[in-house]
Design an enzyme around this catalytic site. Structure first.
Site, PDB file in Angstrom:
ATOM      1  N   GLU A   1      24.542  16.153  33.622  1.00  0.00           N
ATOM      2  CA  GLU A   1      25.316  14.969  32.854  1.00  0.00           C
ATOM      3  C   GLU A   1      25.649  15.474  31.419  1.00  0.00           C
ATOM      4  O   GLU A   1      26.535  14.944  30.735  1.00  0.00           O
ATOM      5  CB  GLU A   1      24.393  13.796  32.801  1.00  0.00           C
ATOM      6  CG  GLU A   1      24.424  13.163  34.208  1.00  0.00           C
ATOM      7  CD  GLU A   1      23.097  12.034  34.258  1.00  0.00           C
ATOM      8  OE1 GLU A   1      23.371  10.881  34.655  1.00  0.00           O
ATOM      9  OE2 GLU A   1      22.040  12.311  33.381  1.00  0.00           O
ATOM     10  N   GLY A  37      24.803   3.536  39.193  1.00  0.00           N
ATOM     11  CA  GLY A  37      24.963   2.755  40.432  1.00  0.00           C
ATOM     12  C   GLY A  37      26.138   1.745  40.042  1.00  0.00           C
ATOM     13  O   GLY A  37      26.080   1.021  39.068  1.00  0.00           O
ATOM     14  N   MET A  57      18.794   4.402  34.488  1.00  0.00           N
ATOM     15  CA  MET A  57      17.357   4.396  34.250  1.00  0.00           C
ATOM     16  C   MET A  57      17.244   4.609  32.894  1.00  0.00           C
ATOM     17  O   MET A  57      15.962   5.016  32.512  1.00  0.00           O
ATOM     18  CB  MET A  57      16.912   5.391  35.246  1.00  0.00           C
ATOM     19  CG  MET A  57      17.054   4.835  36.801  1.00  0.00           C
ATOM     20  SD  MET A  57      16.528   6.100  37.847  1.00  0.00           S
ATOM     21  CE  MET A  57      14.676   5.535  37.498  1.00  0.00           C
ATOM     22  N   ASP A 111      27.595   5.955  42.895  1.00  0.00           N
ATOM     23  CA  ASP A 111      27.007   5.503  44.192  1.00  0.00           C
ATOM     24  C   ASP A 111      27.070   3.670  43.950  1.00  0.00           C
ATOM     25  O   ASP A 111      27.338   3.195  42.982  1.00  0.00           O
ATOM     26  CB  ASP A 111      25.677   5.767  44.574  1.00  0.00           C
ATOM     27  CG  ASP A 111      24.815   5.248  43.381  1.00  0.00           C
ATOM     28  OD1 ASP A 111      24.205   4.058  43.537  1.00  0.00           O
ATOM     29  OD2 ASP A 111      24.476   6.156  42.544  1.00  0.00           O
TER      30      ASP A 111
HETATM   31  N1  ADE Z   1      21.964   6.230  38.668  1.00  0.00           N
HETATM   32  C1  ADE Z   1      22.874   6.601  39.312  1.00  0.00           C
HETATM   33  N2  ADE Z   1      22.822   5.580  40.519  1.00  0.00           N
HETATM   34  C2  ADE Z   1      21.792   5.128  40.341  1.00  0.00           C
HETATM   35  C3  ADE Z   1      21.183   3.943  41.077  1.00  0.00           C
HETATM   36  N3  ADE Z   1      21.581   3.395  42.205  1.00  0.00           N
HETATM   37  N4  ADE Z   1      20.359   3.196  40.482  1.00  0.00           N
HETATM   38  C4  ADE Z   1      19.713   3.795  39.287  1.00  0.00           C
HETATM   39  N5  ADE Z   1      19.963   4.547  38.503  1.00  0.00           N
HETATM   40  C5  ADE Z   1      21.056   5.238  39.166  1.00  0.00           C
END
Ligand code: ADE
Length: 228
Positions: free
Chosen positions: A11, A77, A172, A196
């Site tokens: 990143e 996410g 996170m 995702d």
């Molecule tokens: N970073 C990238 N995808 C994530 C997810 N699904 N949950 C938490 N942090 C993420």
């Protein structure tokens, strides 16, 4: 001085590569790389995954470099069905979805002592980020980003975060960085590209799409530097 924080090497590595007059120093276990990008003083750090690593990195950066702003970059996410993998979410606020003292009668996510649930991001920063994203032609939205010490890969948890916090993406670190910046009076922004869907397929999608998503996030930051 502009501070850039990402959780993983992927990143921040190409942002570090842009720095000239590079200097490296380790503080509290975090490697800070400072230098210049487009004539601006910049410090970049990989904080590690999760809110504690993110908080200690942001605090150390503030105490050592006194940045005028901190921007958290990376992948996340997706919680917004109008977006797709690679799309961008820019925070206008950040919340910690795993902060819960509701058993004591408080709202979910309340940051006791600050007495707020959502920490506002800096409007000038997120407006400038928005301009950069739209110029690049990437699909995006501006809204709440939810952070917690959990990789969300479960439709039930995803629904919990959307229903309780009306968040557009989950990750996170942003909530911790926003929290530290808010307490220290440092303007902050959070820019995340979707790797995702934070659902049952997330564990497969994350390794497949993180590089592409991280590249989108980095391209936005590169364009952002030229606008300051
Ligand atoms: N970073 C990238 N995808 C994530 C997810 N699904 N949950 C938490 N942090 C993420």
């Amino acid at each position: 001085m502009i501070g850039i924080i990402g959780a993983m090497d992927i990143e921040v590595e190409s942002i570090k590569a842009l720095l000239t007059d590079k200097k490296e120093e380790k503080i509290s276990g975090v490697n800070f790389v400072s230098g210049k990008i487009a004539d601006k003083d910049v410090v970049v750090a990989k904080c590690g995954v999760g809110k504690v690593f993110a908080a200690l990195c942001a605090e150390a950066m503030i105490l050592k470099f006194a940045p005028d702003m901190i921007i958290n970059v990376g992948v996340a996410g997706c919680l917004d069905s109008s977006l797709k993998i690679g799309s961008i979410v820019i925070a206008d606020s950040v919340v910690q979805h795993d902060m819960d003292i509701s058993a004591l009668g408080h709202p979910l996510g309340l940051l006791d002592g600050l007495d707020i649930v959502k920490i506002p991001a800096d409007k000038e920063i997120y407006t400038a980020l928005e301009k950069s994203v739209s110029e690049l032609g990437l699909s995006y939205t501006v809204g709440t980003i939810a952070s917690g010490d959990q990789f969300v890969a479960d439709s039930g948890k995803k629904k919990f975060i959307i229903d309780n916090f009306d968040a557009k993406s989950c990750e996170m670190e942003g909530g911790a960085i926003g929290h530290v910046c808010y307490v220290n009076g440092v303007p902050f922004g959070i820019l995340r590209a979707m790797s995702d869907g934070a659902d049952d397929g997330a564990s497969m999608d994350f390794p497949t799409f993180t590089r592409m998503a991280a590249e989108n996030s980095t391209n936005v930051i590169k364009s952002f530097f030229t606008k300051l």
